[in-house]
Write a protein that holds these residues in place. Structure first.
Motif, PDB file in Angstrom:
ATOM      1  N   PRO A 132     -11.116 -21.764 -23.467  1.00 40.72           N
ATOM      2  CA  PRO A 132     -12.039 -20.930 -22.684  1.00 40.72           C
ATOM      3  C   PRO A 132     -12.547 -19.747 -23.505  1.00 40.72           C
ATOM      4  O   PRO A 132     -11.856 -19.259 -24.414  1.00 40.72           O
ATOM      5  CB  PRO A 132     -11.176 -20.457 -21.508  1.00 40.72           C
ATOM      6  N   ASP A 133     -13.730 -19.269 -23.155  1.00 35.52           N
ATOM      7  CA  ASP A 133     -14.360 -18.175 -23.908  1.00 35.52           C
ATOM      8  C   ASP A 133     -13.467 -16.943 -24.044  1.00 35.52           C
ATOM      9  O   ASP A 133     -13.382 -16.341 -25.106  1.00 35.52           O
ATOM     10  CB  ASP A 133     -15.681 -17.767 -23.255  1.00 35.52           C
ATOM     11  N   PHE A 134     -12.788 -16.546 -22.941  1.00 38.70           N
ATOM     12  CA  PHE A 134     -11.983 -15.330 -23.005  1.00 38.70           C
ATOM     13  C   PHE A 134     -10.788 -15.496 -23.951  1.00 38.70           C
ATOM     14  O   PHE A 134     -10.347 -14.530 -24.574  1.00 38.70           O
ATOM     15  CB  PHE A 134     -11.531 -14.885 -21.603  1.00 38.70           C
ATOM     16  N   VAL A 135     -10.287 -16.716 -24.095  1.00 40.84           N
ATOM     17  CA  VAL A 135      -9.179 -16.979 -25.018  1.00 40.84           C
ATOM     18  C   VAL A 135      -9.685 -16.927 -26.453  1.00 40.84           C
ATOM     19  O   VAL A 135      -9.062 -16.335 -27.335  1.00 40.84           O
ATOM     20  CB  VAL A 135      -8.516 -18.340 -24.715  1.00 40.84           C
ATOM     21  N   TYR A 138     -10.202 -13.394 -27.406  1.00 42.35           N
ATOM     22  CA  TYR A 138      -8.910 -12.736 -27.663  1.00 42.35           C
ATOM     23  C   TYR A 138      -8.411 -13.060 -29.076  1.00 42.35           C
ATOM     24  O   TYR A 138      -7.985 -12.166 -29.802  1.00 42.35           O
ATOM     25  CB  TYR A 138      -7.859 -13.148 -26.633  1.00 42.35           C
ATOM     26  N   VAL A 139      -8.430 -14.321 -29.468  1.00 45.23           N
ATOM     27  CA  VAL A 139      -7.933 -14.701 -30.802  1.00 45.23           C
ATOM     28  C   VAL A 139      -8.758 -13.995 -31.880  1.00 45.23           C
ATOM     29  O   VAL A 139      -8.209 -13.460 -32.853  1.00 45.23           O
ATOM     30  CB  VAL A 139      -7.955 -16.232 -31.004  1.00 45.23           C
ATOM     31  N   MET A 140     -10.061 -13.966 -31.695  1.00 49.68           N
ATOM     32  CA  MET A 140     -10.919 -13.304 -32.682  1.00 49.68           C
ATOM     33  C   MET A 140     -10.636 -11.805 -32.741  1.00 49.68           C
ATOM     34  O   MET A 140     -10.543 -11.224 -33.834  1.00 49.68           O
ATOM     35  CB  MET A 140     -12.382 -13.574 -32.360  1.00 49.68           C
ATOM     36  N   PRO A 165      -9.578  -6.564 -22.693  1.00 53.10           N
ATOM     37  CA  PRO A 165      -8.929  -6.331 -21.398  1.00 53.10           C
ATOM     38  C   PRO A 165      -8.151  -7.544 -20.871  1.00 53.10           C
ATOM     39  O   PRO A 165      -7.178  -7.375 -20.150  1.00 53.10           O
ATOM     40  CB  PRO A 165     -10.086  -5.992 -20.460  1.00 53.10           C
ATOM     41  N   ARG A 166      -8.545  -8.740 -21.234  1.00 53.58           N
ATOM     42  CA  ARG A 166      -7.870  -9.948 -20.722  1.00 53.58           C
ATOM     43  C   ARG A 166      -6.853 -10.519 -21.722  1.00 53.58           C
ATOM     44  O   ARG A 166      -6.522 -11.692 -21.688  1.00 53.58           O
ATOM     45  CB  ARG A 166      -8.913 -11.016 -20.375  1.00 53.58           C
ATOM     46  N   ALA A 170      -5.064 -14.233 -21.752  1.00 55.50           N
ATOM     47  CA  ALA A 170      -5.374 -15.134 -22.874  1.00 55.50           C
ATOM     48  C   ALA A 170      -4.092 -15.574 -23.587  1.00 55.50           C
ATOM     49  O   ALA A 170      -3.934 -16.754 -23.921  1.00 55.50           O
ATOM     50  CB  ALA A 170      -6.313 -14.441 -23.855  1.00 55.50           C
ATOM     51  N   ARG A 171      -3.174 -14.652 -23.812  1.00 55.41           N
ATOM     52  CA  ARG A 171      -1.912 -15.011 -24.470  1.00 55.41           C
ATOM     53  C   ARG A 171      -1.133 -16.008 -23.631  1.00 55.41           C
ATOM     54  O   ARG A 171      -0.556 -16.961 -24.155  1.00 55.41           O
ATOM     55  CB  ARG A 171      -1.064 -13.762 -24.723  1.00 55.41           C
TER      56      ARG A 171
END
Length: 182
Positions: A132-135, A138-140, A165-166, A170-171
């Motif tokens: 998903p985009d939010f994950v 987060y990694v980036m 914020p998410r 994401a983790r």
């Protein structure tokens, strides 16, 4: 599972790595136990480490059987898409956070989502195109924040929290679902 019943059945491979600072165990998809030894480490000590970790190894092998990797159709096309889209997205995030990145590479990593070097080179796993985009963001951001703190100190995590914020969600997604993709 009893340790003495388990260890003889598992194939164990020993690999010496000059950058390793400790003994590291990894159970590969095929059930092989890979032991990474630091440069100064001994095989005798590594074997003792494997024996002490028998219960953990058994749980990892069981987990591999319970959660097989998800086959990914159209891998070549997805990898080309990752090469097209991920570097641009990372550079856009870097610009937004005023962070310099010297190089972005997309690789087929089996154990990592990303990595950042002290020279500013960031490597991303092509499978990020599947999350998903939010994950993915987060990694980036996680890798970009290593440009500010090249460790996982409290200060590093404060940078991540401020920029993403998410991050917790994401983790958790990566821990729950990510292993199927790697």
């Amino acid at each position: 599972m009893q340790l003495d019943l388990f260890v003889p059945r598992a194939e164990t491979v020993f690999v010496r790595h000059r950058w390793a600072r400790r003994y590291i165990l990894r159970v590969l998809d095929n059930g092989t136990v890979r032991v990474t030894l630091p440069r100064w480490g001994s095989k005798k000590e590594a074997l003792a480490f494997v024996e002490r970790s028998g219960d953990w190894i058994a749980r990892q092998i069981a987990r591999h059987h319970d959660r097989p990797a998800t086959p990914i159709p159209n891998q070549p096309e997805l990898r080309r898409r990752a090469v097209r889209e991920l570097p641009e997205a990372l550079r856009e995030l870097a610009k937004r956070h005023d962070i310099t990145v010297t190089r972005v590479s997309i690789r087929n990593q089996r154990t990592r989502w990303g990595a950042c070097s002290s020279t500013g080179s960031i490597t991303l796993n092509w499978r990020l195109i599947l999350v998903p985009d939010f994950v993915r963001e987060y990694v980036m951001i996680h890798e970009l924040m290593h440009r500010r703190e090249l460790n996982h100190s409290k200060r590093f995590w404060r940078h991540v929290v401020a920029a993403c914020p998410r991050h917790r969600e994401a983790r958790h997604w990566l821990l729950r679902e990510g292993r199927r993709l790697l």
